[in-house]
Design a protein around this motif. Structure first.
Motif, PDB file in Angstrom:
ATOM      1  N   LYS A 324       0.649  -1.118  -0.069  1.00 29.31           N
ATOM      2  CA  LYS A 324      -0.350   0.217  -0.213  1.00 29.31           C
ATOM      3  C   LYS A 324       1.203   1.695   0.120  1.00 29.31           C
ATOM      4  CE  LYS A 324      -0.600  -0.770   4.945  1.00 29.31           C
ATOM      5  NZ  LYS A 324       0.424  -1.479   5.070  1.00 29.31           N
ATOM      6  N   ASN A 325       1.522   0.775   0.430  1.00 32.67           N
ATOM      7  CA  ASN A 325       2.460   1.878   0.943  1.00 32.67           C
ATOM      8  C   ASN A 325       4.172   2.972  -0.915  1.00 32.67           C
ATOM      9  OD1 ASN A 325       2.043   3.301   2.751  1.00 32.67           O
ATOM     10  ND2 ASN A 325       3.218   1.416   4.406  1.00 32.67           N
ATOM     11  N   LEU A 326       3.538   1.833  -1.720  1.00 32.91           N
ATOM     12  CA  LEU A 326       5.326   1.531  -2.758  1.00 32.91           C
ATOM     13  C   LEU A 326       4.874   2.915  -3.279  1.00 32.91           C
ATOM     14  CD1 LEU A 326       7.646   0.345  -3.529  1.00 32.91           C
ATOM     15  CD2 LEU A 326       6.013  -1.555  -4.798  1.00 32.91           C
ATOM     16  N   GLN A 327       5.496   3.601  -3.729  1.00 32.77           N
ATOM     17  CA  GLN A 327       5.496   4.718  -4.685  1.00 32.77           C
ATOM     18  C   GLN A 327       6.971   4.444  -6.018  1.00 32.77           C
ATOM     19  OE1 GLN A 327       5.789   8.278  -3.246  1.00 32.77           O
ATOM     20  NE2 GLN A 327       4.600   7.475  -1.237  1.00 32.77           N
ATOM     21  N   SER A 328       7.564   4.263  -5.702  1.00 36.62           N
ATOM     22  CA  SER A 328       8.634   3.405  -6.479  1.00 36.62           C
ATOM     23  C   SER A 328       9.000   2.559  -7.059  1.00 36.62           C
ATOM     24  CB  SER A 328      10.059   4.079  -6.538  1.00 36.62           C
ATOM     25  OG  SER A 328      10.935   4.045  -6.899  1.00 36.62           O
ATOM     26  N   LEU A 329       9.292   1.554  -8.179  1.00 39.67           N
ATOM     27  CA  LEU A 329       9.458  -0.008  -8.488  1.00 39.67           C
ATOM     28  C   LEU A 329      10.452   0.228  -9.689  1.00 39.67           C
ATOM     29  CD1 LEU A 329       8.523  -3.763  -7.532  1.00 39.67           C
ATOM     30  CD2 LEU A 329       6.992  -2.541  -9.047  1.00 39.67           C
ATOM     31  N   ASP A 330      11.204  -0.626  -8.950  1.00 38.19           N
ATOM     32  CA  ASP A 330      12.338  -1.195 -10.043  1.00 38.19           C
ATOM     33  C   ASP A 330      12.950  -2.356 -10.247  1.00 38.19           C
ATOM     34  OD1 ASP A 330      14.805  -1.096 -11.406  1.00 38.19           O
ATOM     35  OD2 ASP A 330      14.984   1.121 -10.500  1.00 38.19           O
ATOM     36  N   LEU A 331      12.350  -2.868 -11.481  1.00 34.85           N
ATOM     37  CA  LEU A 331      12.596  -4.112 -11.975  1.00 34.85           C
ATOM     38  C   LEU A 331      13.458  -4.602 -12.687  1.00 34.85           C
ATOM     39  CD1 LEU A 331       8.659  -5.533 -11.608  1.00 34.85           C
ATOM     40  CD2 LEU A 331      10.767  -5.427  -9.826  1.00 34.85           C
ATOM     41  N   GLY A 332      14.815  -5.747 -12.747  1.00 35.46           N
ATOM     42  CA  GLY A 332      15.127  -6.381 -13.312  1.00 35.46           C
ATOM     43  C   GLY A 332      15.796  -7.048 -13.142  1.00 35.46           C
ATOM     44  N   GLU A 333      16.354  -8.263 -14.189  1.00 37.56           N
ATOM     45  CA  GLU A 333      16.525  -7.804 -15.100  1.00 37.56           C
ATOM     46  C   GLU A 333      15.430  -8.798 -15.854  1.00 37.56           C
ATOM     47  OE1 GLU A 333      20.153  -8.632 -16.760  1.00 37.56           O
ATOM     48  OE2 GLU A 333      21.026  -6.796 -16.450  1.00 37.56           O
ATOM     49  N   ILE A 334      14.568  -8.525 -17.053  1.00 42.00           N
ATOM     50  CA  ILE A 334      13.774  -9.485 -17.351  1.00 42.00           C
ATOM     51  C   ILE A 334      13.503  -9.866 -18.652  1.00 42.00           C
ATOM     52  CG2 ILE A 334      11.034  -9.010 -17.512  1.00 42.00           C
ATOM     53  CD1 ILE A 334      10.638  -6.679 -15.830  1.00 42.00           C
ATOM     54  N   TRP A 340       5.062 -12.293 -17.775  1.00 37.53           N
ATOM     55  CA  TRP A 340       5.368 -11.465 -16.422  1.00 37.53           C
ATOM     56  C   TRP A 340       4.142 -11.833 -15.762  1.00 37.53           C
ATOM     57  CZ3 TRP A 340       5.673  -6.023 -19.782  1.00 37.53           C
ATOM     58  CH2 TRP A 340       7.106  -5.825 -20.217  1.00 37.53           C
ATOM     59  N   ASN A 341       3.848 -12.195 -15.588  1.00 41.36           N
ATOM     60  CA  ASN A 341       2.788 -12.970 -14.459  1.00 41.36           C
ATOM     61  C   ASN A 341       3.181 -12.199 -12.997  1.00 41.36           C
ATOM     62  OD1 ASN A 341       1.521 -14.478 -16.462  1.00 41.36           O
ATOM     63  ND2 ASN A 341      -0.027 -14.314 -15.028  1.00 41.36           N
ATOM     64  N   TRP A 342       4.718 -12.437 -13.275  1.00 46.30           N
ATOM     65  CA  TRP A 342       4.592 -12.457 -11.311  1.00 46.30           C
ATOM     66  C   TRP A 342       4.868 -10.812 -11.333  1.00 46.30           C
ATOM     67  CZ3 TRP A 342       9.731  -9.825 -10.524  1.00 46.30           C
ATOM     68  CH2 TRP A 342      10.768  -9.821 -11.784  1.00 46.30           C
ATOM     69  N   VAL A 343       5.315 -10.493 -12.864  1.00 50.69           N
ATOM     70  CA  VAL A 343       6.150  -8.900 -12.459  1.00 50.69           C
ATOM     71  C   VAL A 343       3.836  -8.255 -12.285  1.00 50.69           C
ATOM     72  CG1 VAL A 343       6.169  -6.914 -14.236  1.00 50.69           C
ATOM     73  CG2 VAL A 343       7.458  -8.630 -14.183  1.00 50.69           C
ATOM     74  N   ALA A 344       3.525  -8.598 -13.166  1.00 50.15           N
ATOM     75  CA  ALA A 344       1.947  -8.159 -13.378  1.00 50.15           C
ATOM     76  C   ALA A 344       1.441  -8.393 -11.345  1.00 50.15           C
ATOM     77  CB  ALA A 344       0.730  -8.851 -14.168  1.00 50.15           C
ATOM     78  N   CYS A 345       1.815  -9.248 -10.739  1.00 56.05           N
ATOM     79  CA  CYS A 345       1.201  -9.546 -10.034  1.00 56.05           C
ATOM     80  C   CYS A 345       2.068  -8.328  -8.243  1.00 56.05           C
ATOM     81  CB  CYS A 345       1.616 -10.994  -9.201  1.00 56.05           C
ATOM     82  SG  CYS A 345       1.210 -10.750  -6.944  1.00 56.05           S
ATOM     83  N   LEU A 346       2.633  -7.991  -8.636  1.00 55.54           N
ATOM     84  CA  LEU A 346       3.625  -6.655  -8.465  1.00 55.54           C
ATOM     85  C   LEU A 346       3.265  -5.663  -8.259  1.00 55.54           C
ATOM     86  CD1 LEU A 346       7.522  -7.838  -8.281  1.00 55.54           C
ATOM     87  CD2 LEU A 346       6.356  -7.484  -6.457  1.00 55.54           C
ATOM     88  N   LEU A 347       3.130  -5.465  -9.125  1.00 53.02           N
ATOM     89  CA  LEU A 347       2.113  -4.557  -9.563  1.00 53.02           C
ATOM     90  C   LEU A 347       0.512  -4.622  -8.891  1.00 53.02           C
ATOM     91  CD1 LEU A 347       3.177  -3.434 -13.183  1.00 53.02           C
ATOM     92  CD2 LEU A 347       4.121  -2.439 -11.378  1.00 53.02           C
ATOM     93  N   LYS A 348      -0.203  -5.769  -8.966  1.00 54.43           N
ATOM     94  CA  LYS A 348      -1.833  -5.438  -8.475  1.00 54.43           C
ATOM     95  C   LYS A 348      -1.532  -4.615  -7.020  1.00 54.43           C
ATOM     96  CE  LYS A 348      -3.824  -8.295 -11.928  1.00 54.43           C
ATOM     97  NZ  LYS A 348      -4.713  -9.199 -12.483  1.00 54.43           N
ATOM     98  N   HIS A 349      -0.669  -5.625  -6.360  1.00 56.66           N
ATOM     99  CA  HIS A 349       0.087  -5.187  -4.613  1.00 56.66           C
ATOM    100  C   HIS A 349      -0.039  -3.664  -4.842  1.00 56.66           C
ATOM    101  CE1 HIS A 349      -0.834 -10.089  -5.059  1.00 56.66           C
ATOM    102  NE2 HIS A 349      -1.737  -9.461  -3.655  1.00 56.66           N
ATOM    103  N   SER A 350       0.306  -2.992  -5.913  1.00 58.87           N
ATOM    104  CA  SER A 350       1.044  -1.770  -5.889  1.00 58.87           C
ATOM    105  C   SER A 350       0.311  -0.685  -6.057  1.00 58.87           C
ATOM    106  CB  SER A 350       2.144  -1.820  -6.124  1.00 58.87           C
ATOM    107  OG  SER A 350       3.097  -3.049  -6.112  1.00 58.87           O
ATOM    108  N   SER A 351      -1.382  -0.386  -5.435  1.00 61.25           N
ATOM    109  CA  SER A 351      -2.328   0.678  -5.586  1.00 61.25           C
ATOM    110  C   SER A 351      -1.987   2.032  -6.133  1.00 61.25           C
ATOM    111  CB  SER A 351      -3.867   0.049  -5.737  1.00 61.25           C
ATOM    112  OG  SER A 351      -3.233   0.375  -3.913  1.00 61.25           O
ATOM    113  N   ASN A 352      -0.640   2.076  -5.048  1.00 58.79           N
ATOM    114  CA  ASN A 352      -0.235   3.792  -5.283  1.00 58.79           C
ATOM    115  C   ASN A 352       0.952   4.008  -6.216  1.00 58.79           C
ATOM    116  OD1 ASN A 352      -2.402   4.971  -3.277  1.00 58.79           O
ATOM    117  ND2 ASN A 352      -1.489   3.520  -2.028  1.00 58.79           N
TER     118      ASN A 352
END
Length: 418
Positions: A324-334, A340-352
């Motif tokens: 809920k507090n995540l504002q900046s997400l940096d992912l690699g190397e993809i 991309w399901n695991w990436v999508a899961c992180l994004l779905k849990h990061s509404s802000n």
């Protein structure tokens, strides 16, 4: 009337000793000591310097023969001993010693003797960097870990055999009641040593371990606020449980797994994983349980050191909390053709989330293409920018990635190619 140069000289000489020593503390120790020849007024000013920094690498120059270097080093050793001896027991603020490449027993004994004298001056900041070719370090660590006044300590013992000794540091119980920051490099740390650190450093807030051999399975500090682990080696799974840590950095640790627990205060996490294994067939017993400890982070960098780490990260997806507090997400190397399901899961849990950065690499020609599985798109009304770092800044490839990310993230955020 006095000339301008004489007037300026008189003004400097007329300053009180504490101010003069403060000014001299910004000079290299060699230049500060040379001021004793200026006049009688300056003879003893340098003696009460609050900062002493010694580095025998100054003795090294190109084209010096071995005999010439030894003479220079002997001269520098005499200077080092003389400075410490003349200070008597005046209080120190900072003491830093760097000594490289010496394997002469008498030299080491002198270093140890006068180092002990410096420790008796109760420094607040202590830094020891020793790179030598001998095991002759009599009682050095006992003296270091009994310096009760120290608040910041950096211990760098770059000696090859340390990595193979059962336990190099064998001091008596630590007594560092005011230590807040500790940096350890190239050390073999076992369970007994870590228990001493925990009990002997009651107010430690920052711990940095670089290229250390870690022989304990749990890092657990109740008051620690910042933890940095880089290029360390640990055979077996590791658990990190530090309830007050706000900043965590893990980079290229050779381990059989990492678990984050009791990390509710964690705000910033920078994690580059590189567990020990050689192929996908060997990772079934390895575990990465990271996501469950990231529930309150505001900034997260999550990188994999190799493709197999992605396999472990995907297995950790069920443990992903709401970020809920995540504002900046940096992912690699993809992988460009990855699922991309695991990436999508992180994004779905990061509404802000406001800022998203994706780093891609191109897999080998024989790598199989992975397809999306199920509905993985979502909307994010707060997302301001999606940054895409693609191999070689290929414009055509960048366009494909933009279209793919558009499938993944339904947003009006600005898309930037790095």
């Amino acid at each position: 009337m006095m000339e301008g140069r004489d007037l300026a000289w008189d003004r400097i000489s007329g300053l009180p000793d504490p101010l003069l020593t403060h000014i001299l503390s910004f000079l290299p120790i060699e230049e500060a000591v040379r001021t004793c020849i200026l006049s009688k007024r300056w003879v003893k000013v340098w003696v009460s310097l609050p900062v002493l920094v010694f580095d025998n690498r100054k003795c090294k120059q190109d084209n010096l023969t071995k005999e010439e270097f030894q003479k220079r080093e002997e001269k520098y050793l005499r200077f080092f001993c003389s400075v410490i001896l003349n200070r008597e027991n005046l209080t120190l603020d900072t003491f830093k010693l760097t000594w490289w490449g010496s394997n002469v027993r008498d030299t080491l004994l002198h270093i140890f003797k006068y180092f002990c004298c410096a420790v008796e001056c109760r420094p607040r900041i202590l830094s020891i960097h020793i790179d030598i070719d001998t095991k002759t370090l009599p009682g050095l660590t006992d003296s270091i870990f009994k310096c009760t006044s120290v608040e910041e300590m950096s211990l760098w013992l770059e000696i090859d055999y340390l990595l193979y000794e059962d336990s190099f540091i064998k001091p008596k119980p630590f007594n560092l009641p005011f230590l807040q920051k500790l940096e350890l490099y190239y050390l073999n740390l076992n369970n007994d040593i870590m228990r001493m650190f925990i009990s002997g450093c009651p107010v430690i807030e920052e711990l940095v371990l670089l290229k250390c051999v870690l022989e304990w399975c749990m890092i657990s500090f109740k008051v620690l606020k910042k933890l940095v682990l880089k290029y360390c080696h640990h055979c077996g799974p590791m658990e990190i449980s530090c309830p007050r840590v706000v900043s965590l950095s893990i980079e290229s640790i050779n381990t059989e797994g990492i678990t984050l627990k009791n990390m509710s205060s964690l705000v910033t996490a920078d994690i580059l994983c590189a567990p020990v294994f050689s192929s996908l067939a060997t990772v079934d017993h390895l575990k990465l349980r990271l996501l469950g400890g990231l529930s309150n982070v505001t900034s997260l960098k999550l990188y994999s050191g190799c493709p197999y780490v992605m396999y472990l990260l995907r297995a950790d997806i069920p443990n992903c909390p709401t970020l809920k507090n995540l504002q900046s997400l940096d992912l690699g190397e993809i992988k460009i053709n990855c699922n991309w399901n695991w990436v999508a899961c992180l994004l779905k849990h990061s509404s802000n989330l406001k800022d998203l950065t994706l780093h891609f690499f191109r897999p080998g020609k024989d790598a199989a293409k992975e397809e999306f599985q199920g509905d993985i798109s979502f909307q994010n009304e707060y997302l301001e920018a999606v940054k895409i770092n693609c191999p070689g800044k290929n414009v055509k490839l960048a366009g494909e990635l933009i279209r793919t990310s558009g499938t993944l993230v339904e947003t009006t955020a600005k898309i930037i190619i790095l």
